[in-house]
Scaffold this active site. Structure first.
Site, PDB file in Angstrom:
ATOM      1  CD  GLN A 180     130.385 -48.775  10.656  1.00 40.40           C
ATOM      2  OE1 GLN A 180     131.450 -49.278  10.970  1.00 40.40           O
ATOM      3  NE2 GLN A 180     129.636 -48.123  11.522  1.00 40.40           N
ATOM      4  CB  SER A 182     123.212 -45.532  11.032  1.00 45.07           C
ATOM      5  OG  SER A 182     124.099 -45.713  12.112  1.00 45.07           O
ATOM      6  CB  SER A 196     131.755 -40.998   8.107  1.00 45.79           C
ATOM      7  OG  SER A 196     131.080 -40.658   9.286  1.00 45.79           O
ATOM      8  CD  GLU A 253     132.093 -47.065  15.032  1.00 44.60           C
ATOM      9  OE1 GLU A 253     131.739 -46.016  14.498  1.00 44.60           O
ATOM     10  OE2 GLU A 253     131.337 -48.024  15.219  1.00 44.60           O
TER      11      GLU A 253
END
Length: 733
Positions: free
Chosen positions: A482, A485, A517, A600
């Site tokens: 993902q 951020s 991650s 999530e």
């Protein structure tokens, strides 16, 4: 959320709430403090008898309603919310305890008396000693304070004789009831003093099991605590929403919002724990013990904290005698004292957790036999296949393999997905499938980040995108990361600065992402980038699928405090993304991101990675800790209690959906509570270690140092509290 879930319980709750409003307005209760403390019956008692609420749980053959503990919990919660005064709680507890006995002799007579409207109390506190005397007993001593004892028509008593219990119906004029000055002015409380009272055989009762005492008392008091907490929350939120300071609503200040949101979290935990205790009456004794201890540890004390927070949010107004907040606080303090010390329940739950585990399944073992047979046949095939998947050293899912391919073909990797990718399984079907995996000792597969990305594609992606990505991901051929951020836009996702510039055939992406991650192991990433800088920032974002092998893409692992490199920063230097990798339309990225983030949070809120009770249990059993045994058991109990509370909330969410109700606030509440549970649970574990924690041979310190992964991931606790405050509680910005 209220304890009542199904239609019958919701109707009961509505009826009880209406009765309380009509017959026990708080003004009338305030005017009767002296009479209530002396044990006189309030007006609502006659209304309770007329409606059968005093005997709802008693056997029909003795004049009762034939219901049970779950129905008592529904009523207790609503009466707690309305601060109903008088003897209802002590009476139904005494009746419920009597109903656990064979309905004959003295017990049968008591049941008829309670059904006819007699008030009652149960003296289960220490202090009374029995000495054998002929065919009966002589009892001497003074009990600890007992709710509802002054004014009770019928009293059942537990004394001890050489450590063994002696139960009896208190004979008329057998002793003295000493009226006490109770903390809660809406109920009577007193001590029973006996001086050689003669208890003859006709007064004796069979021994009531301590497990029944704990379950009944903690369930009823826990449900009442949930009602008290609900009132305190509503009162505080209404006040801060309408009270103005510095030209703004008090509820617009973040500190106030966070306090109110945490009140909601605690209220939901109390409700879930009380509900779980009530439903355990239909399960085995081991399950009842766990649920009773959890209610004593979690549900009952929660009202004390929420009521105090209500007072603080009300400010000086809440600290006046004229405001009702202190009355709810007093009731909460009173019942928490009656239930017993939290540390006692923590140790009790810790002892139980060494050998037993709470069952949160909600389908019968023989439910959906055709589906069981279908799934079982596939899983038997899978178990016979070689485990030839390529496993990762990090968080990434295993890649490929014959087992994964067969599961994907059968729709069992994500059975809740629509066909042909899954089985369109609802909650019951998913539970049955999980049960079949567990029966064979097989773990259900996970796509990790794919579990957040694929639902977005299934809902918003094109047919080509679904065909291209969904099935290969389920087969373990594609690993996702993902890319949301950024260094300057972490939790403030709408503030991202990565740009996407339109060119022939696609888009050019430039910018930087961070805390990604699995990016170093991923094949594809879901990425948000700004495609229109001239519109409001939520409207100019688009959602892209990025090939992680693209030219100009630089993935740099970040070494964390744990010493591992599981996160990454990702640099986009004119990375080309073709048009067919834009999901939906330009500018729709924020709407799509909400889908991804919701998935999530639901996933992360349903699991505990750090400070797990199993880890504490292993530590206790190994003896490799420096703290005392009691301290270790209390930590195990508290960690087990947190996991049980989370699981109860998850189960309630499922049952609400099965009942056709909206999920409500559960997703954000579960996410917040999961993070707090892991933080506090891990801290509790390391507090036990002593010198062995300096070397971390067992990984407990590393487990604790890894906490930021869950405290930040999916939105920090503070961000989630913002969501709860504004979207659930409706507080102003």
């Amino acid at each position: 959320m209220a304890i009542a879930l199904d239609a019958d319980h919701r109707d009961l709750a509505d009826s009880v709430a209406g009765l309380a409003r009509r017959h026990a307005p708080i003004e009338r209760t305030r005017a009767a403090f002296a009479d209530l403390a002396a044990g006189k019956r309030p007006e609502i008692w006659d209304a309770c008898i007329a409606q059968g609420l005093h005997a709802l749980h008693l056997p029909e053959e003795h004049g009762g309603g034939g219901a049970g503990l779950p129905e008592l919990a529904v009523v207790a919660e609503q009466f707690g919310r309305a601060l109903v005064p008088g003897p209802w709680v002590p009476t139904v507890v005494a009746g419920a305890l009597t109903a656990t006995l064979p309905a004959e002799g003295t017990a049968a007579e008591l049941l008829r008396r309670f059904a006819d409207g007699a008030t009652g109390a149960a003296v289960t506190t220490p202090g009374l000693v029995a000495i054998t005397s002929g065919r009966g007993w002589t009892v001497t001593g003074v009990s600890e304070p007992v709710l509802g004892l002054p004014g009770a028509d019928e009293v059942i008593v537990r004394a001890t004789a050489d450590g063994a219990p002696v139960w009896f119906r208190l004979p008329p004029a057998a002793g003295e009831v000493e009226l006490a000055d109770g903390v809660d002015p809406t109920r009577s409380v007193g001590r029973l003093r006996l001086s050689g009272a003669a208890i003859t055989p006709e007064h004796l009762l069979p021994a009531i099991d301590d497990d029944d005492v704990q379950l009944i008392v903690n369930t009823v008091l826990g449900a009442e605590a949930a009602g008290l907490a609900a009132w305190a929350l509503d009162t505080a939120v209404d006040h801060v929403r309408n009270r103005h300071q510095f030209g703004r609503p008090v509820g617009s200040f973040q500190a106030v919002q966070h306090k109110a949101a945490m009140m909601l979290v605690r209220s939901e935990i109390a409700c879930a724990a009380a509900w779980d205790a009530a439903r355990s009456v239909q399960q085995g004794r081991e399950q009842q013990r766990l649920a009773a201890a959890q209610a004593g540890l979690t549900a009952v004390p929660a009202a004390v904290d929420v009521a105090l927070e209500c007072v603080t949010l009300l400010g000086g107004l809440g600290f006046t005698w004229e405001h009702d907040a202190h009355l709810y606080w007093r009731r909460a303090l009173s019942i928490a004292s009656v239930a017993g010390p939290e540390d006692v329940w923590a140790r009790r739950l810790g002892e139980l957790a060494l050998s037993d585990e709470r069952d949160f399944s909600f389908v019968e073992a023989d439910a959906l036999p055709e589906l069981r047979a279908q799934v079982g046949a596939v899983l038997d095939e899978v178990r016979a296949l070689p485990d030839d998947a390529v496993h990762s050293d990090g968080w990434a899912p295993a890649r490929g393999g014959a087992r994964r391919a067969r599961l994907a073909e059968a729709g069992l990797v994500a059975p809740h997905y629509p066909r042909p990718y899954g089985l369109a399984a609802g909650p019951q079907e998913q539970a049955v499938i999980a049960d079949e995996f567990a029966r064979r000792g097989l773990e259900q597969p996970t796509t990790v980040i794919g579990e957040w990305a694929l639902p977005t594609l299934l809902l918003h992606g094109s047919e080509d995108q679904q065909r291209r990505f969904v099935a290969p991901t389920l087969r373990g051929e594609i690993v996702w990361c993902q890319l949301f951020s950024e260094p300057g836009a972490g939790s403030d996702l709408a503030g991202l600065s990565t740009r996407a510039r339109k060119v022939d055939g696609g888009w050019i992406l430039t910018g930087q992402k961070v805390w990604n991650s699995m990016a170093h192991e991923a094949d594809w990433g879901i990425c948000l980038a700004r495609t229109d800088p001239d519109v409001p920032r939520h409207e100019g974002i688009s959602y892209f699928l990025v090939d992680m092998r693209s030219d100009g893409l630089d993935v740099r692992p970040l070494r964390q405090a744990t010493g591992r490199a599981e996160f990454n920063e990702v640099f986009f230097d004119d990375v080309f993304v073709p048009d067919d990798c834009l999901v939906s339309e330009p500018g729709q990225g924020w709407r799509l991101a909400v889908t991804t983030l919701a998935n999530e949070r639901l996933s992360m809120g349903a699991q505990l990675a750090h400070g797990a009770a199993a880890r504490v249990r292993d530590l206790v059993e190994s003896g490799r800790y420096a703290a005392g045994c009691d301290d270790a058991l209390r930590v195990l109990g508290r960690n087990t209690g947190r996991e049980m509370a989370l699981s109860a909330m998850n189960l309630r969410s499922v049952l609400r959906r099965l009942s056709g109700l909206d999920a409500g606030a559960e997703i954000s509440v579960q996410k917040v509570f999961s993070a707090l549970a892991q933080r506090d649970g891990s801290r509790g574990l390391v507090s036990l270690l002593g010198p062995v924690g300096a070397v971390d041979d067992d990984g407990h310190m590393l487990d604790h140092i890894g906490l930021p992964a869950v405290l930040f991931g999916g939105g920090t606790i503070e961000i989630q509290l913002n969501v709860i405050a504004r979207r659930v509680l409706g507080l102003p910005r």
